[in-house]
Every structure is written in C-alpha cells, then in structure tokens.
Design a protein around this motif. Structure first.
Motif, PDB file in Angstrom:
ATOM      1  N   THR A  76       0.825  -1.213   0.000  1.00 37.30           N
ATOM      2  CA  THR A  76       0.000   0.000   0.000  1.00 37.30           C
ATOM      3  C   THR A  76       0.864   1.270   0.000  1.00 37.30           C
ATOM      4  O   THR A  76       0.381   2.342   0.337  1.00 37.30           O
ATOM      5  CB  THR A  76      -0.962  -0.013   1.194  1.00 37.30           C
ATOM      6  N   TYR A 364       5.373  -6.423   7.604  1.00 40.47           N
ATOM      7  CA  TYR A 364       4.424  -5.702   6.757  1.00 40.47           C
ATOM      8  C   TYR A 364       4.922  -4.298   6.408  1.00 40.47           C
ATOM      9  O   TYR A 364       4.166  -3.463   5.945  1.00 40.47           O
ATOM     10  CB  TYR A 364       3.054  -5.611   7.442  1.00 40.47           C
ATOM     11  N   GLY A 365       6.227  -4.023   6.668  1.00 38.16           N
ATOM     12  CA  GLY A 365       6.707  -2.644   6.480  1.00 38.16           C
ATOM     13  C   GLY A 365       7.933  -2.505   5.613  1.00 38.16           C
ATOM     14  O   GLY A 365       8.653  -1.513   5.715  1.00 38.16           O
TER      15      GLY A 365
END
Ligand SMILES: Cc1cc2nc3c(=O)[nH]c(=O)nc-3n(C[C@H](O)[C@H](O)[C@H](O)COP(=O)(O)OP(=O)(O)OC[C@H]3O[C@@H](n4cnc5c(N)ncnc54)[C@H](O)[C@@H]3O)c2cc1C
Length: 417
Positions: A76, A364-365
């Motif tokens: 994202t 997730y980063g």
C-alpha cells in the motif's frame, strides 16, 4: 536513454515511437561475482547500490517470476520514518533521505508524494505514547507534529469525530512521510542496475544452493547451475524456503497481508491516516481510489490471497473511522506473503556459510525500507561488514536474546518502558 520533460513532450508529438525497453533480457552467464536471489524491491535496490556505490557489476538478479511481481507490487506504498527505538529509527531515517533523492538519483518518476502520515490517538495514555514517539523522531532528526482534535479536523474533515468508542483525541503528523508508486520503484532500480551492467534474469527460479566445505559455490536454477563467489538471499515471504536450501532454519513465519482499493472518488484524504486502535490505515491514490488495509490474516501461508474474516474486520474498521466510505464500492482486494520476524524487525547479515548473505524479516513494512535495505545489504556484500544504520539487524539476536529490536516500541523489552 535519459528521461526528461522535453522527451515526454517530444514523444507525445511524434506518436510515442521513440521509447526503448527499459532493461535487457539476458541469458544467464555460467558465473558471476554476486548472485542476488529475488527480484523484488530489496533485491533490485541491492543490485543497483552494488554497482553504483561499490563498482561491482558482474552481478545477476535471479527472479523466479517477473520483476516486481512480488510484494513490491502488492503493498500500500506507505513511506515513513516514525520509529521509536534505536536500531530501527536510524535505519528508517536513512531510508527516508534516500527516498527524497530517489527520483533524481534514478532519473525515474517514482511518484514520491510526501503528503504526510497521520497517526490518530484516542485516549490520554495513547497521547503520552505518541508524544514520546514524536520526541524520539525529532531527536533522530526527522519531523513530528502533535495535533489537537481541531488540528486533525483541518487535515481530515471526513472522519468520524463523534464516535463514542474511539473519540479523536488528536494525532501525530509526520509530514515527510507519504506514498510512492510501488512498481515504479522496482522499475527504476531495475533500470539503474541494468544500465550499470547487472543481468536481470526473469523466469529463473533458484532450486538449490551449492555449498562445499562451508563455502558457497553457486546456485541451481530452473535454467541450469550458475556459479558465484557470493550469493545473497532476499526473497521476502519465501525466505524460510530458500534458506532451507542452505540448511538454515530461520526464525521467520510467512503470513498473508491483504489490501483493498475502492472505485475512484473525488479528493477526500490528504494524508495517509492510521487508525491503530482499529488496526486500519487508509490513503487516497492519485487516481482517486481509497487504498486501505489492516492486520495480518494470522495464519501461516504461502498463498498470495487472503480470507474473508480479515476482509470483514477491515471493512468494519473503515466504517468506524469514516462512515462515508460505505458509499464507495470496493474494486479489488489482494494479498502478499509477509516474512514475519519475532521482534518485527529485519535481518541483514552474513550466515555461517562463507559468501552466503541473508536479508529478510521485513514483515508488513518493508516497502519504505527498500532504498536503505539495498544500500546496507550492498555494503555488507561488498565489504563483509555491516553498514552503520543496519548494524543491529543481526540474525543471532533470536538465538541469544541479546539485541532484540522491538519494532513497535510497545513492550517486548520491558526494561525500556
Ligand atoms: C498488502 C500489503 C501491504 C503492504 N503495505 C506496505 C506499506 O504500506 N509500507 C511498507 O513499507 N511496506 C508494506 N508492505 C510490505 C512490503 O511490501 C514488503 O515488506 C516488501 O515488498 C518485501 O520486500 P521485496 O520487495 O523485496 O519483496 P518481493 O517483491 O516479494 O520480492 C521477493 C522476490 O523473490 C522472488 N523469489 C522467491 N523465491 C525465489 C526463488 N526460489 N528463486 C528466485 N526468486 C525467488 C519472488 O518471486 C519475489 O519477486 C505491504 C505488503 C503487502 C502484501
């Protein structure tokens, strides 16, 4: 071929016929100085910095699918440097500086947009935690502004300020954070590496790692064996599987993370907004789509698609934060495979095998880490010593318990809180 505004206008006037393929499509050579396994963001940036910073160009990036088809093209796109504890904070601070110079450095439009990352808080305790975090960010040399509820309303008027369970007490605004176009980042690094002589080899799956007497000798692939003096693993969600080829058992679990995008709507969100209490975050793409996501699917999996309970949870959080979102239709959802480490922080290290290197645990980063990870990994591969901003990302911390790097800063090292 260099890109410029002049070139865009010229091509527009003459039928767009002058563009050339952005990288070559070479066959693998029998031997390289360095083989990088994995053509995601981290693998491509590593190849680029190996060539640019260290002059090492006899390099192949081996990618089992196509460049940018993994998590680098599924995330994202949030970029930020708002970490609390040393170890991560200096690393992400370096990364954000590289992001800020990336388009000039690569001569490639990565659509870097420093629209600000806004973390909301909903209680006095949470405010205290964000004040501490903001001060840590400023001490690191990055930016942070504490906003009152009115300050938040000026930034994001369309969220629900009257919610009784999650009243908005304020927010921490990190103005230099924002978004970038994810696959353009992969393409930009790929082009830069190719221009410097790196071979980018797609449809080439590594199936084995050759080791003799504790020294790496090369890899087995779906396109035959390739020898190498050094081999660098950087395959994100597939890290455990590839490391197993070298007899290693990693402290990594692979989990699914989903994301969603709505149909395009008029501009409603200036910032990236993070609603931690609801495990939810959202931004608006340049095309108008609302891009949002939540937590992991919480079961180990190698399937790059998610499950409905987490989709329902994310929609629930979206409606809680911003009820108007219920009027927009969701266009797409997708998933990626996250390489989760026990402390939420990455590994950039040598292994017990001479010449074999490991880069994983981005959880997730890892998108925002792409430039600094490649920079530090290239340094480690070239010089055999860790780069200063990644010096704490050691593999043995999980065996010894020394130097764990609590990513959220919420308490796995209790003596710090
Ligand atoms: C839905 C979602 C949202 C996210 N949002 C954000 C965000 O907003 N901000 C952020 O910072 N991070 C985010 N992330 C995390 C980020 O995308 C990843 O941490 C990061 O992309 C991982 O590194 P990579 O780009 O190198 O991985 P990848 O692109 O997955 O690259 C690894 C490559 O290795 C290849 N490979 C695997 N095995 C082999 C083999 N045997 N041989 C050859 N090649 C192999 C794969 O095909 C793949 O292309 C998100 C992730 C997802 C899924």
């Amino acid at each position: 071929m260099g890109y410029s505004g002049f070139k865009v206008i010229k091509e527009g006037l003459f039928g767009q016929k002058g563009w050339k393929p952005v990288w070559r499509n070479p066959d693998p050579k029998p031997e390289y100085d360095v083989i990088i396994i994995g053509g995601g963001g981290h693998g491509l940036s590593t190849a680029y910095y190996l060539a640019k910073e260290h002059g090492i160009t006899n390099v192949a990036v081996l990618e089992k699918g196509y460049l940018g088809g993994g998590n680098i093209g599924r995330n994202t796109t949030i970029v930020r440097a708002n970490y609390f504890l040393p170890g991560n904070s200096e690393f992400y601070s370096h990364s954000l500086k590289l992001w800020e110079g990336m388009e000039q450095d690569l001569n490639y439009n990565t659509m870097m947009s420093q629209r600000g990352v806004l973390n909301l808080f909903h209680s006095d305790g949470q405010r205290d935690a964000f004040v501490r975090r903001g001060n840590a960010m400023i001490n690191q040399g990055d930016d942070a502004i504490l906003l009152s509820p009115e300050g938040v309303r000026e930034q994001v008027p369309f969220i629900d300020f009257e919610n009784t369970r999650f009243p908005i007490y304020g927010g921490l605004l990190h103005k230099r954070g924002g978004t970038a176009r994810h696959d353009a980042v992969a393409w930009g690094y790929a082009r830069g590496a190719d221009q410097r002589g790196v071979d980018l080899i797609q449809n080439c799956e590594v199936t084995g790692i050759d080791i003799q007497g504790g020294v790496v000798k090369g890899v087995q692939t779906s396109r035959g064996p390739i020898r190498a003096k050094k081999v660098a693993i950087v395959v994100a969600g597939r890290s455990s599987q590839v490391a197993e080829m070298a007899g290693m058992r990693l402290p990594i679990e692979s989990h699914v993370l989903q994301a969603f995008v709505s149909e395009g709507v008029k501009p409603v969100l200036n910032n990236v907004v993070s609603f931690g209490m609801g495990h939810f975050y959202i931004s608006q793409s340049d095309k108008g789509g609302l891009v949002f996501g939540g937590d992991l699917d919480f079961y180990a999996s190698y399937a790059a698609r998610g499950n409905l309970p987490m989709a329902e949870h994310v929609m629930d959080a979206a409606m809680t934060l911003m009820p108007a979102i219920g009027k927009a239709r969701v266009l797409r959802s997708w998933g990626g495979i996250m390489d989760m480490s026990p402390d939420g922080s990455p590994i950039i290290d040598k292994t017990d095998t001479d010449g074999l290197f490991l880069n994983c645990g981005w959880c997730y980063g890892g998108f925002k880490a792409v430039p600094a990870s490649g920079f530090a990994y290239a340094h480690l591969i070239a010089k055999d010593t860790p780069y200063k901003t990644a010096a704490k990302f050691r593999l043995d911390r999980f065996a010894t318990g020394q130097g764990l790097l609590d990513e959220e800063g919420t308490g796995s090292q209790h003596n710090l809180h």
